[in-house]
Design a protein around this motif. Structure first.
Motif, PDB file in Angstrom:
ATOM      1  N   ASP A 135      -7.455   0.358   4.261  1.00 29.53           N
ATOM      2  CA  ASP A 135      -7.429  -0.967   3.920  1.00 29.53           C
ATOM      3  C   ASP A 135      -7.909  -1.194   2.232  1.00 29.53           C
ATOM      4  O   ASP A 135      -7.279  -2.094   1.637  1.00 29.53           O
ATOM      5  CB  ASP A 135      -8.696  -1.619   4.591  1.00 29.53           C
ATOM      6  N   GLU A 136      -8.604  -0.133   1.759  1.00 27.23           N
ATOM      7  CA  GLU A 136      -8.804  -0.310   0.059  1.00 27.23           C
ATOM      8  C   GLU A 136      -7.727  -0.077  -0.420  1.00 27.23           C
ATOM      9  O   GLU A 136      -7.638  -0.965  -1.612  1.00 27.23           O
ATOM     10  CB  GLU A 136     -10.237   0.893   0.087  1.00 27.23           C
ATOM     11  N   ILE A 137      -6.732   0.726  -0.053  1.00 26.86           N
ATOM     12  CA  ILE A 137      -5.615   0.888  -0.657  1.00 26.86           C
ATOM     13  C   ILE A 137      -4.614  -0.422  -0.926  1.00 26.86           C
ATOM     14  O   ILE A 137      -3.923  -0.795  -1.507  1.00 26.86           O
ATOM     15  CB  ILE A 137      -4.594   2.196  -0.301  1.00 26.86           C
ATOM     16  N   ASN A 138      -4.582  -0.994   0.574  1.00 32.33           N
ATOM     17  CA  ASN A 138      -4.096  -2.300   0.564  1.00 32.33           C
ATOM     18  C   ASN A 138      -4.503  -3.214  -0.253  1.00 32.33           C
ATOM     19  O   ASN A 138      -3.819  -4.280  -0.880  1.00 32.33           O
ATOM     20  CB  ASN A 138      -3.877  -2.670   2.121  1.00 32.33           C
ATOM     21  N   GLU A 139      -5.780  -3.450  -0.409  1.00 33.55           N
ATOM     22  CA  GLU A 139      -6.366  -4.422  -1.324  1.00 33.55           C
ATOM     23  C   GLU A 139      -6.023  -4.130  -2.753  1.00 33.55           C
ATOM     24  O   GLU A 139      -5.545  -5.118  -3.562  1.00 33.55           O
ATOM     25  CB  GLU A 139      -7.833  -4.327  -1.282  1.00 33.55           C
ATOM     26  N   VAL A 140      -5.771  -2.874  -3.186  1.00 28.59           N
ATOM     27  CA  VAL A 140      -5.174  -2.516  -4.705  1.00 28.59           C
ATOM     28  C   VAL A 140      -3.725  -3.098  -4.735  1.00 28.59           C
ATOM     29  O   VAL A 140      -3.768  -3.821  -5.584  1.00 28.59           O
ATOM     30  CB  VAL A 140      -5.514  -1.105  -4.770  1.00 28.59           C
ATOM     31  N   VAL A 141      -2.985  -2.842  -3.562  1.00 28.23           N
ATOM     32  CA  VAL A 141      -1.623  -3.307  -3.793  1.00 28.23           C
ATOM     33  C   VAL A 141      -1.730  -4.728  -3.613  1.00 28.23           C
ATOM     34  O   VAL A 141      -0.797  -5.298  -4.419  1.00 28.23           O
ATOM     35  CB  VAL A 141      -0.786  -2.820  -2.506  1.00 28.23           C
ATOM     36  N   HIS A 142      -2.482  -5.467  -3.081  1.00 26.15           N
ATOM     37  CA  HIS A 142      -2.163  -6.992  -2.902  1.00 26.15           C
ATOM     38  C   HIS A 142      -2.760  -7.432  -4.070  1.00 26.15           C
ATOM     39  O   HIS A 142      -1.872  -8.473  -4.841  1.00 26.15           O
ATOM     40  CB  HIS A 142      -3.240  -7.294  -1.664  1.00 26.15           C
ATOM     41  N   GLU A 143      -3.883  -7.179  -4.770  1.00 26.16           N
ATOM     42  CA  GLU A 143      -4.475  -7.657  -5.778  1.00 26.16           C
ATOM     43  C   GLU A 143      -3.506  -7.510  -7.200  1.00 26.16           C
ATOM     44  O   GLU A 143      -3.459  -8.435  -7.849  1.00 26.16           O
ATOM     45  CB  GLU A 143      -5.966  -7.070  -6.224  1.00 26.16           C
ATOM     46  N   TYR A 144      -3.161  -6.378  -7.147  1.00 28.68           N
ATOM     47  CA  TYR A 144      -2.198  -5.976  -8.452  1.00 28.68           C
ATOM     48  C   TYR A 144      -1.006  -6.734  -8.418  1.00 28.68           C
ATOM     49  O   TYR A 144      -0.541  -7.270  -9.387  1.00 28.68           O
ATOM     50  CB  TYR A 144      -1.949  -4.553  -8.364  1.00 28.68           C
ATOM     51  N   THR A 145      -0.454  -7.028  -7.275  1.00 28.72           N
ATOM     52  CA  THR A 145       0.787  -7.597  -7.021  1.00 28.72           C
ATOM     53  C   THR A 145       0.777  -9.203  -7.183  1.00 28.72           C
ATOM     54  O   THR A 145       1.326  -9.900  -7.994  1.00 28.72           O
ATOM     55  CB  THR A 145       1.565  -7.631  -5.555  1.00 28.72           C
ATOM     56  N   VAL A 146      -0.639  -9.785  -6.825  1.00 33.66           N
ATOM     57  CA  VAL A 146      -0.763 -11.127  -6.857  1.00 33.66           C
ATOM     58  C   VAL A 146      -1.141 -11.485  -8.314  1.00 33.66           C
ATOM     59  O   VAL A 146      -0.568 -12.617  -8.747  1.00 33.66           O
ATOM     60  CB  VAL A 146      -1.545 -11.573  -5.829  1.00 33.66           C
ATOM     61  N   SER A 147      -1.767 -10.801  -8.912  1.00 34.23           N
ATOM     62  CA  SER A 147      -2.480 -11.031 -10.175  1.00 34.23           C
ATOM     63  C   SER A 147      -1.303 -11.066 -11.246  1.00 34.23           C
ATOM     64  O   SER A 147      -1.554 -11.642 -12.357  1.00 34.23           O
ATOM     65  CB  SER A 147      -3.371  -9.765 -10.582  1.00 34.23           C
ATOM     66  N   HIS A 148      -0.030 -10.452 -11.116  1.00 26.62           N
ATOM     67  CA  HIS A 148       0.996 -10.312 -11.952  1.00 26.62           C
ATOM     68  C   HIS A 148       1.766 -11.515 -11.345  1.00 26.62           C
ATOM     69  O   HIS A 148       3.172 -11.460 -12.013  1.00 26.62           O
ATOM     70  CB  HIS A 148       1.623  -9.089 -11.866  1.00 26.62           C
ATOM     71  N   GLY A 149       1.627 -12.355 -10.588  1.00 28.12           N
ATOM     72  CA  GLY A 149       2.495 -13.587 -10.165  1.00 28.12           C
ATOM     73  C   GLY A 149       3.517 -13.209  -9.298  1.00 28.12           C
ATOM     74  O   GLY A 149       4.446 -14.026  -8.885  1.00 28.12           O
ATOM     75  N   HIS A 150       3.467 -12.036  -8.555  1.00 36.41           N
ATOM     76  CA  HIS A 150       4.543 -11.594  -7.652  1.00 36.41           C
ATOM     77  C   HIS A 150       4.098 -11.657  -6.214  1.00 36.41           C
ATOM     78  O   HIS A 150       2.858 -12.058  -5.949  1.00 36.41           O
ATOM     79  CB  HIS A 150       5.102 -10.157  -8.042  1.00 36.41           C
ATOM     80  N   VAL A 151       4.754 -11.426  -5.247  1.00 34.22           N
ATOM     81  CA  VAL A 151       4.571 -11.590  -3.828  1.00 34.22           C
ATOM     82  C   VAL A 151       4.644 -10.034  -3.067  1.00 34.22           C
ATOM     83  O   VAL A 151       5.899  -9.435  -3.285  1.00 34.22           O
ATOM     84  CB  VAL A 151       5.707 -12.440  -3.003  1.00 34.22           C
ATOM     85  N   PRO A 152       3.791  -9.563  -2.440  1.00 33.40           N
ATOM     86  CA  PRO A 152       3.813  -8.293  -1.493  1.00 33.40           C
ATOM     87  C   PRO A 152       4.579  -8.675  -0.325  1.00 33.40           C
ATOM     88  O   PRO A 152       4.303  -9.617   0.617  1.00 33.40           O
ATOM     89  CB  PRO A 152       2.520  -7.974  -1.018  1.00 33.40           C
ATOM     90  N   ALA A 153       5.907  -8.226  -0.222  1.00 34.36           N
ATOM     91  CA  ALA A 153       7.288  -8.651   0.718  1.00 34.36           C
ATOM     92  C   ALA A 153       6.583  -8.493   2.213  1.00 34.36           C
ATOM     93  O   ALA A 153       7.063  -9.151   2.907  1.00 34.36           O
ATOM     94  CB  ALA A 153       8.294  -7.806   0.497  1.00 34.36           C
ATOM     95  N   THR A 154       5.833  -7.184   2.698  1.00 35.88           N
ATOM     96  CA  THR A 154       5.660  -7.010   3.936  1.00 35.88           C
ATOM     97  C   THR A 154       4.598  -8.108   4.474  1.00 35.88           C
ATOM     98  O   THR A 154       4.457  -8.204   5.665  1.00 35.88           O
ATOM     99  CB  THR A 154       4.706  -5.792   3.995  1.00 35.88           C
ATOM    100  N   LEU A 155       3.714  -8.759   3.681  1.00 39.03           N
ATOM    101  CA  LEU A 155       2.442  -9.544   4.077  1.00 39.03           C
ATOM    102  C   LEU A 155       3.253 -10.956   4.944  1.00 39.03           C
ATOM    103  O   LEU A 155       3.823 -11.558   4.275  1.00 39.03           O
ATOM    104  CB  LEU A 155       1.592 -10.201   3.004  1.00 39.03           C
ATOM    105  N   GLY A 156       3.195 -10.997   6.388  1.00 36.91           N
ATOM    106  CA  GLY A 156       3.578 -12.210   6.865  1.00 36.91           C
ATOM    107  C   GLY A 156       4.901 -11.715   7.201  1.00 36.91           C
ATOM    108  O   GLY A 156       5.631 -12.386   8.119  1.00 36.91           O
ATOM    109  N   TYR A 157       5.520 -10.808   7.087  1.00 37.66           N
ATOM    110  CA  TYR A 157       7.013 -10.446   7.211  1.00 37.66           C
ATOM    111  C   TYR A 157       7.242  -9.961   8.938  1.00 37.66           C
ATOM    112  O   TYR A 157       6.623  -9.036   9.320  1.00 37.66           O
ATOM    113  CB  TYR A 157       7.884  -9.390   6.572  1.00 37.66           C
ATOM    114  N   MET A 158       7.734 -11.021   9.631  1.00 35.79           N
ATOM    115  CA  MET A 158       7.935 -10.837  10.958  1.00 35.79           C
ATOM    116  C   MET A 158       6.502 -10.674  11.657  1.00 35.79           C
ATOM    117  O   MET A 158       6.333  -9.740  12.501  1.00 35.79           O
ATOM    118  CB  MET A 158       8.891  -9.573  11.237  1.00 35.79           C
ATOM    119  N   GLY A 159       5.523 -10.942  10.912  1.00 32.00           N
ATOM    120  CA  GLY A 159       4.283 -11.274  11.469  1.00 32.00           C
ATOM    121  C   GLY A 159       3.316  -9.885  11.136  1.00 32.00           C
ATOM    122  O   GLY A 159       2.309  -9.829  11.661  1.00 32.00           O
ATOM    123  N   TYR A 160       4.050  -9.205  10.175  1.00 28.18           N
ATOM    124  CA  TYR A 160       3.212  -7.947   9.757  1.00 28.18           C
ATOM    125  C   TYR A 160       1.872  -8.497   8.896  1.00 28.18           C
ATOM    126  O   TYR A 160       2.104  -9.212   8.174  1.00 28.18           O
ATOM    127  CB  TYR A 160       4.019  -6.925   8.839  1.00 28.18           C
TER     128      TYR A 160
END
Length: 263
Positions: A41-66
């Protein structure tokens, strides 16, 4: 899948490169966090924060309910592992699969990490999986058939005693997450008909198992896929653009393993 394979125009290639290069930078950014004592989960948070802070979107979040911003698959988990409170421990092998949406374009890759000192069997599985990916990339050229990818990976891996996962495959990518052509990692009659032309963008992402190629999906979460015999599994993935000069790897990292790397 969206139907016929998409052939991107040369002016669109730069969009593919930009999305994929951001994804590669993200992989390098999260690299120091894949170590004993860190939760997935901590790695996931790193992925999420880095992506969003650069103005982009993590593709898997919400993809087919993921529910998370990346997939993290440990040891016998083949793919689609959901980050949670599981703590990485010395000797684990862990695949981190990340996909970013940058200005409406997708970049996609995964890498299997060795957590501390691992067994020789685990190290060899990771090495063969990594080598099989680059063997496939080096096999293809403009007008290659997709089946050549499966033949290269399957022949190499099974010759060394590993199982090649059949239920999951690579895919076309670009403006959408998953498009045609499908890229199986073993030979199929259908993939003989699919031709790789300049302007096509796709992933190659072999999943090799230490035992059987067969897998089982966890019915409790609908995502986590494990080897049927609970033996180890490894995966590597890159996004590839076919050009007139041959395959261009769009998701190469600066700090990660390069072609020819020895684990």
């Amino acid at each position: 899948m969206s139907g016929n394979p998409i052939i991107y125009k040369p002016y669109e290639w730069e969009r593919l490169r930009i999305a994929s290069q951001f994804n590669a930078k993200l992989m390098d950014h999260l690299r120091p966090f894949v170590k004993p004592g860190v939760t997935t989960d901590e790695i996931n948070e790193v992925v999420h924060e880095y992506t969003v802070s650069h103005g982009h979107v993590p593709a898997t979040l919400g993809y087919m309910g993921y529910p998370k911003s990346c997939c993290i698959s440990i040891n016998e988990v083949v793919c689609h592992g959901i980050p949670d409170e599981t703590v990485l421990k010395e000797g684990d092998i862990v695949n981190v699969d990340i996909t970013s949406i940058v200005g409406g374009w997708y970049g996609d890759q995964s890498e299997t990490f060795l957590v501390g000192e691992v067994s020789e069997d685990a190290r060899k599985l990771v090495q063969v999986t990594f080598d099989s990916l680059f063997l496939a990339i080096n096999t293809i050229r403009p007008s290659s058939s997709v089946v050549e990818i499966g033949e290269a990976i399957y022949g190499y891996a099974t010759g060394l005693g590993y199982g090649v996962v059949r239920q999951y495959q690579g895919h076309g990518i670009g403006r959408e997450f998953h498009t045609d052509p499908g890229i199986p990692h073993y030979p199929t009659s259908a993939s003989e008909r699919d031709i790789l032309l300049p302007g096509m963008c796709f992933t190659i992402e072999p999943m090799l198992n230490a035992g059987t190629w067969k897998t089982v999906e966890d019915r409790s979460d609908g995502w986590t896929v494990r080897t049927k015999d609970n033996k180890l599994s490894a995966q590597f993935e890159h996004t590839i653009l076919m050009t007139e000069d041959g395959p261009e790897i769009l998701t190469l990292t600066k700090e990660g393993p390069q072609p020819g790397h020895q684990f």
